[in-house]
Design a protein around this motif. Sequence first.
Motif, PDB file in Angstrom:
ATOM      1  N   ILE A   1       0.826  -1.210   0.000  1.00 50.08           N
ATOM      2  CA  ILE A   1       0.000   0.000   0.000  1.00 50.08           C
ATOM      3  C   ILE A   1       0.859   1.259   0.000  1.00 50.08           C
ATOM      4  CG2 ILE A   1      -1.704   1.333   1.274  1.00 50.08           C
ATOM      5  CD1 ILE A   1      -2.834  -1.154  -0.055  1.00 50.08           C
ATOM      6  N   ASN A   2       1.881   1.291   0.836  1.00 51.05           N
ATOM      7  CA  ASN A   2       2.716   2.493   0.968  1.00 51.05           C
ATOM      8  C   ASN A   2       3.874   2.545  -0.021  1.00 51.05           C
ATOM      9  OD1 ASN A   2       1.545   3.929   3.389  1.00 51.05           O
ATOM     10  ND2 ASN A   2       1.891   1.900   4.277  1.00 51.05           N
ATOM     11  N   GLY A   3       4.129   1.449  -0.702  1.00 54.81           N
ATOM     12  CA  GLY A   3       5.074   1.455  -1.802  1.00 54.81           C
ATOM     13  C   GLY A   3       6.522   1.267  -1.420  1.00 54.81           C
ATOM     14  N   ARG A   4       7.353   1.154  -2.465  1.00 56.56           N
ATOM     15  CA  ARG A   4       8.797   1.076  -2.295  1.00 56.56           C
ATOM     16  C   ARG A   4       9.363   2.487  -2.325  1.00 56.56           C
ATOM     17  NH1 ARG A   4      11.933  -3.365  -5.740  1.00 56.56           N
ATOM     18  NH2 ARG A   4      13.494  -2.676  -4.238  1.00 56.56           N
ATOM     19  N   PRO A   5       9.977   2.950  -1.241  1.00 57.11           N
ATOM     20  CA  PRO A   5      10.418   4.348  -1.162  1.00 57.11           C
ATOM     21  C   PRO A   5      11.813   4.559  -1.739  1.00 57.11           C
ATOM     22  CG  PRO A   5      10.695   3.295   0.970  1.00 57.11           C
ATOM     23  CD  PRO A   5      10.140   2.247   0.043  1.00 57.11           C
ATOM     24  N   PHE A   6      11.878   4.860  -3.027  1.00 58.38           N
ATOM     25  CA  PHE A   6      13.182   5.054  -3.662  1.00 58.38           C
ATOM     26  C   PHE A   6      13.787   6.432  -3.374  1.00 58.38           C
ATOM     27  CE2 PHE A   6      13.705   1.799  -7.330  1.00 58.38           C
ATOM     28  CZ  PHE A   6      13.337   0.772  -6.488  1.00 58.38           C
ATOM     29  N   LYS A   7      13.013   7.364  -2.849  1.00 52.32           N
ATOM     30  CA  LYS A   7      13.535   8.659  -2.369  1.00 52.32           C
ATOM     31  C   LYS A   7      14.278   9.431  -3.448  1.00 52.32           C
ATOM     32  CE  LYS A   7      16.127   6.737   0.825  1.00 52.32           C
ATOM     33  NZ  LYS A   7      15.909   5.310   0.485  1.00 52.32           N
ATOM     34  N   ARG A   8      13.755   9.441  -4.660  1.00 56.96           N
ATOM     35  CA  ARG A   8      14.455  10.130  -5.748  1.00 56.96           C
ATOM     36  C   ARG A   8      14.182  11.635  -5.765  1.00 56.96           C
ATOM     37  NH1 ARG A   8      16.460   5.488  -6.226  1.00 56.96           N
ATOM     38  NH2 ARG A   8      16.648   4.393  -8.230  1.00 56.96           N
ATOM     39  N   LEU A   9      12.931  12.036  -5.481  1.00 57.41           N
ATOM     40  CA  LEU A   9      12.547  13.436  -5.624  1.00 57.41           C
ATOM     41  C   LEU A   9      11.962  13.980  -4.329  1.00 57.41           C
ATOM     42  CD1 LEU A   9      11.477  11.958  -8.615  1.00 57.41           C
ATOM     43  CD2 LEU A   9      11.593  14.386  -9.129  1.00 57.41           C
ATOM     44  N   LYS A  10      12.491  15.081  -3.887  1.00 53.18           N
ATOM     45  CA  LYS A  10      12.050  15.750  -2.669  1.00 53.18           C
ATOM     46  C   LYS A  10      11.400  17.085  -3.058  1.00 53.18           C
ATOM     47  CE  LYS A  10      14.146  17.769   1.527  1.00 53.18           C
ATOM     48  NZ  LYS A  10      13.933  19.204   1.190  1.00 53.18           N
ATOM     49  N   PRO A  11      10.186  17.358  -2.624  1.00 56.43           N
ATOM     50  CA  PRO A  11       9.551  18.633  -2.990  1.00 56.43           C
ATOM     51  C   PRO A  11      10.310  19.814  -2.409  1.00 56.43           C
ATOM     52  CG  PRO A  11       8.227  17.451  -1.362  1.00 56.43           C
ATOM     53  CD  PRO A  11       9.308  16.513  -1.792  1.00 56.43           C
ATOM     54  N   THR A  12      10.438  20.860  -3.200  1.00 58.75           N
ATOM     55  CA  THR A  12      11.130  22.058  -2.723  1.00 58.75           C
ATOM     56  C   THR A  12      10.236  22.830  -1.748  1.00 58.75           C
ATOM     57  OG1 THR A  12      10.299  23.422  -4.534  1.00 58.75           O
ATOM     58  CG2 THR A  12      12.408  22.280  -4.889  1.00 58.75           C
ATOM     59  N   PRO A  13      10.830  23.652  -0.888  1.00 54.61           N
ATOM     60  CA  PRO A  13      10.021  24.525  -0.031  1.00 54.61           C
ATOM     61  C   PRO A  13       9.066  25.408  -0.829  1.00 54.61           C
ATOM     62  CG  PRO A  13      12.274  24.459   0.767  1.00 54.61           C
ATOM     63  CD  PRO A  13      12.278  23.730  -0.550  1.00 54.61           C
ATOM     64  N   TYR A  14       9.491  25.823  -2.010  1.00 56.52           N
ATOM     65  CA  TYR A  14       8.604  26.635  -2.862  1.00 56.52           C
ATOM     66  C   TYR A  14       7.329  25.869  -3.196  1.00 56.52           C
ATOM     67  CZ  TYR A  14       6.735  28.505  -7.250  1.00 56.52           C
ATOM     68  OH  TYR A  14       5.900  28.954  -8.231  1.00 56.52           O
ATOM     69  N   LEU A  15       7.456  24.593  -3.569  1.00 54.05           N
ATOM     70  CA  LEU A  15       6.273  23.805  -3.905  1.00 54.05           C
ATOM     71  C   LEU A  15       5.362  23.668  -2.697  1.00 54.05           C
ATOM     72  CD1 LEU A  15       4.698  22.031  -5.931  1.00 54.05           C
ATOM     73  CD2 LEU A  15       6.037  20.084  -5.129  1.00 54.05           C
ATOM     74  N   LEU A  16       5.940  23.344  -1.559  1.00 51.63           N
ATOM     75  CA  LEU A  16       5.129  23.071  -0.371  1.00 51.63           C
ATOM     76  C   LEU A  16       4.566  24.341   0.252  1.00 51.63           C
ATOM     77  CD1 LEU A  16       7.414  20.371   1.281  1.00 51.63           C
ATOM     78  CD2 LEU A  16       5.331  19.971  -0.036  1.00 51.63           C
ATOM     79  N   ASN A  17       5.375  25.379   0.345  1.00 53.10           N
ATOM     80  CA  ASN A  17       4.999  26.543   1.147  1.00 53.10           C
ATOM     81  C   ASN A  17       4.389  27.682   0.355  1.00 53.10           C
ATOM     82  OD1 ASN A  17       6.149  25.115   3.290  1.00 53.10           O
ATOM     83  ND2 ASN A  17       8.146  26.086   3.003  1.00 53.10           N
ATOM     84  N   THR A  18       4.679  27.740  -0.940  1.00 48.65           N
ATOM     85  CA  THR A  18       4.122  28.803  -1.783  1.00 48.65           C
ATOM     86  C   THR A  18       3.032  28.263  -2.691  1.00 48.65           C
ATOM     87  OG1 THR A  18       6.207  30.024  -1.723  1.00 48.65           O
ATOM     88  CG2 THR A  18       4.660  30.591  -3.477  1.00 48.65           C
ATOM     89  N   VAL A  19       3.376  27.272  -3.499  1.00 46.82           N
ATOM     90  CA  VAL A  19       2.390  26.705  -4.428  1.00 46.82           C
ATOM     91  C   VAL A  19       1.201  26.134  -3.670  1.00 46.82           C
ATOM     92  CG1 VAL A  19       1.999  24.873  -6.127  1.00 46.82           C
ATOM     93  CG2 VAL A  19       4.096  26.256  -6.223  1.00 46.82           C
ATOM     94  N   PHE A  20       1.483  25.381  -2.599  1.00 50.60           N
ATOM     95  CA  PHE A  20       0.412  24.741  -1.835  1.00 50.60           C
ATOM     96  C   PHE A  20       0.138  25.462  -0.513  1.00 50.60           C
ATOM     97  CE2 PHE A  20       1.524  21.050  -4.556  1.00 50.60           C
ATOM     98  CZ  PHE A  20       0.240  20.710  -5.000  1.00 50.60           C
ATOM     99  N   ALA A  21       0.349  26.764  -0.491  1.00 47.41           N
ATOM    100  CA  ALA A  21       0.100  27.518   0.746  1.00 47.41           C
ATOM    101  C   ALA A  21      -1.373  27.506   1.138  1.00 47.41           C
ATOM    102  CB  ALA A  21       0.588  28.959   0.578  1.00 47.41           C
ATOM    103  N   GLU A  22      -2.271  27.568   0.161  1.00 49.24           N
ATOM    104  CA  GLU A  22      -3.714  27.578   0.428  1.00 49.24           C
ATOM    105  C   GLU A  22      -4.207  26.140   0.619  1.00 49.24           C
ATOM    106  OE1 GLU A  22      -6.993  27.733   1.384  1.00 49.24           O
ATOM    107  OE2 GLU A  22      -6.688  29.806   0.705  1.00 49.24           O
ATOM    108  N   ARG A  23      -4.628  25.821   1.846  1.00 47.35           N
ATOM    109  CA  ARG A  23      -5.063  24.445   2.143  1.00 47.35           C
ATOM    110  C   ARG A  23      -6.438  24.405   2.791  1.00 47.35           C
ATOM    111  NH1 ARG A  23       0.805  22.409   4.550  1.00 47.35           N
ATOM    112  NH2 ARG A  23       2.024  23.266   2.801  1.00 47.35           N
ATOM    113  N   VAL A  24      -7.108  25.547   2.888  1.00 47.89           N
ATOM    114  CA  VAL A  24      -8.464  25.588   3.439  1.00 47.89           C
ATOM    115  C   VAL A  24      -9.486  25.499   2.317  1.00 47.89           C
ATOM    116  CG1 VAL A  24     -10.138  26.961   4.729  1.00 47.89           C
ATOM    117  CG2 VAL A  24      -7.739  26.898   5.467  1.00 47.89           C
ATOM    118  N   ASN A  25      -9.316  26.352   1.315  1.00 40.84           N
ATOM    119  CA  ASN A  25     -10.247  26.361   0.186  1.00 40.84           C
ATOM    120  C   ASN A  25      -9.860  25.352  -0.888  1.00 40.84           C
ATOM    121  OD1 ASN A  25     -11.636  28.557   1.375  1.00 40.84           O
ATOM    122  ND2 ASN A  25     -10.159  29.997   0.486  1.00 40.84           N
TER     123      ASN A  25
END
Length: 555
Positions: free
Chosen positions: A316-340
């Motif tokens: 279910i959780n998969g094989r974690p090859f850890k190739r790509l890590k999201p940047t802070p920009y993706l997490l904190n700016t692109v996905f900043a809006e999490r209510v609407n």
Amino acid sequence: MKSLYIKNSLKLVGIASAIMLGTASCSDLLKETVVSSISNDYIATTPGFVAATNAAYTPLRSFYATERGLTMSEYGTDIYSAGADGSFKGFHFYDSQLTSSVSILAELWDETYKGINTINAVIDRAPAVTGITDAVKATRVAEMKYLRAHYYFILVQQFGPLDLRLKETTGPTKAATRASEQAVYKQIETDLKEAIAVLPAVKAAGDYGRATKPAAENLLAKVYLTRASSKFAEATDYANAATLCNSVIANYGFALLPDFASVFDQANQINNEVIFAVQYTSDPLTNGFVDNQGNKLHLYFGMQYDVQPGMQRDVINGRPFKRLKPTPYLLNTVFAERVNDTRYNKTFKDTWLSNKPGTYNTTFDGSKATVTYKAGDTTIFIPGYEMTLAERAAKKYQVLVPSLYNYALFPTLKKFFDPLRPDMTYENGSRDYFVHRLADTYLMLAEAQFKLGKQTESVAAINAVRVRAAAKGKEDAMKVTSVDMNLIMEERARELAGEQTRWMDLKRWNNLVERVKLYNTDAAVGVRDIHYVRPIPQKQVDLSENGGFPQNSGY
């Protein structure tokens, strides 16, 4: 039901191509057969023509849903940086590891040109084929032109000027020259226009997986959108892109699914949002290409959950090859809006439940503790914000906050999870890969209309995607009243993260270097203007006679 699996293999003497062929449905998979030493006139026969047209689809699997394709489309961008593992980190860091000898460059080059040569053979031989109606032949030739345009579009974005071959190569040759990007784009445009004029609007029964008119229109829209920002842009490119996007949206019955998460429901892969998909199956022999691989995207975005207290690797959780890590920009700016906006929670996994019950000595948050987990207890929670130490201490599980993210532990993209794999070590997923889906079409339309100065139309297009992503009752809050390029860039990241689009988007916007330097600390030092193209595979440079295929500048 799936119906265009490419399975059997055929070697045609004198053609520089190992052709994979065959059709199958879920209930009627063909046996693997290798046939060699057959005259290349076989393509002009009825079975040879059918086999070759099916074989021409196979190289799609050398790029989409593979490590090589993902490396060349998501690595080293503003939204993804390097995880702990991986063999091709030069594409993340833009350093001395990114050379013309990297294996995946030659693999993509070889497989795609094999496909192009198969296509050229089909087109050249089609007039002589008997036993197939003229209408079916015309449709298959149109499919070939869609595929040829598709392969050249992948190659020209990655490598720049190309050897533009439009006739079958029937014997070994060292003759190769680099046609200009402008000439390559012109041929792509010609092929797609000719395909659109002939391809059916809808898939015939049993033909899911074949190219159609809306697939060709969608690809041509992206070609125009890409050419429009180039040095050889044509004045009508943005307008033509908008016209084609509007046609795809309005004329073929496609629709955005009501729920963003349902787009990636593996039980609902053939749905109204998918315009064209590359098909995979649970049968490894069917999937073809060098290592008989399936869809492997489930491997590359996962964090190392399986060594954390209370956890072990599972299907279910998969094989974690850890190739790509999201940047802070993706997490904190692109996905900043999490209510609407629901897409952060529907894109990233935030909770892991214990599948290895027991008592563990831990050092969560730097303090020693003993925890006991029963099966199904929460073991890891990623809140997505910097929860206070006191709040974390009150939890009986590991709380992974942004300050604790590292190269092995980070928010995990869950779009491509494949719970249908037969065991936890199995790599070859059976999930289809969506090459064209309607949300991307709306976002391309928004971009084209913005570039044309048509704010009303651009707002309407981008709002269609945003409203679909809204939390219940928050639809109006998700609507925007104006569009700019920053919104377009962020909206494409929110909607399409991980879907093999970002590097090409940044190239199209001519801001790859600028945005990587701003948002990707791993790659900021190395990235330069030379990286708008990849190095040409060294063997292509070495084998081309009379210096006809020079290496890209800087490599």
